[in-house]
Design a protein around this motif. Sequence first.
Motif, PDB file in Angstrom:
ATOM      1  N   GLU A 151       0.807  -1.190   0.068  1.00  0.00           N
ATOM      2  CA  GLU A 151      -0.149  -0.060   0.163  1.00  0.00           C
ATOM      3  C   GLU A 151       0.859   1.256   0.129  1.00  0.00           C
ATOM      4  N   GLN A 171       0.718   4.063  -2.931  1.00  0.00           N
ATOM      5  CA  GLN A 171       0.516   5.444  -2.622  1.00  0.00           C
ATOM      6  C   GLN A 171       1.603   6.469  -2.977  1.00  0.00           C
ATOM      7  N   ARG A 194      -7.359   2.807  -4.002  1.00  0.00           N
ATOM      8  CA  ARG A 194      -6.112   3.345  -3.927  1.00  0.00           C
ATOM      9  C   ARG A 194      -6.157   4.902  -4.618  1.00  0.00           C
TER      10      ARG A 194
END
Length: 323
Positions: free
Chosen positions: A24, A28, A56
Amino acid sequence: MRITLPTLGFGGAPLGNMFKAVPEDQAQATLANAWQAGIRYYDTSPHYGAGLSEMRFGKLLSGKPRDQFVLSSKVGRLLQPADQPENAKPFTQELPNRRVIDYSADGARRSIESSLQRLGVDRLDVVFIHDVSEDQHGPKWREYFAEAMQGAAVALTRMREDGMIRGWGLGVNLVEPCRLALEQADPDVFLLAGRYTLLDHREALDTLFPECARRDVGIVVGGPFNSGVLAGGEHYEYDRIPEDIRRRTEQLQALGERFGVDIRAAAMQFCLANPVVQSVIPGTATPARPAQYVSLLEASIPADFWQALREQGILPEDAPLPR
């Protein structure tokens, strides 16, 4: 063109864990770097990771002024909660959702509502009817296509007329559905993945682009690197690289070395040289890539390189070349 889009966009499939799981924080960081690099067109889909890509994207875009970016997503697959992820090829470690094929008008509206919730925004600019094509559905694709033209296409046309979206089209990997959509409906733009590249362009040039030019319909080129093979990757069209494609890629790379040209730059710039192409949207899950894509798009490529591609039969005489 009836619709204009930023020249460079960000394709969201890799952030749906395409081929491999993406942490993750890495996802990002990649999106944040895309914004920092000035990329303002983002394309995603419920299909990418069963909603993972959209969620996302939403973490970045929901905090940005909505009038500062262009956003497209897709309809054709509704997501329903499931006990286990489907992990539909080529995605892995997806969200625990089940895909339900639905190209109806109601299905399109419900899909958009769900996408907006995952994205945390109040509207989409462009909506693509996703994968209504033989490579995805086999012989049954024509039944799905008919449903899409009588259902989703009608709903999206009404949304465009009501000002809810700027435009709609198909998001597919094959040329034929786009041709049929031009005959049966009033699309604004097609997202055509992998079919107008340095490795594959003949069918689009011959059968689709002339009619798009006549109808003022734009093209977004997805997969400009053919799933990575033109960027040094190990996939072609979401699968292993065939030997003939590997040989042609090596031929391109040899010419790139001869003229000092990064093949990724050539791949992107070739797409945009055609006047019907509005945007090219390479995807990535690597934080360094967005800034690189901006630089590659601006890289100087000598005219002799393009001429060599024609002389070696890689590009035909009628393919527009960058100036």
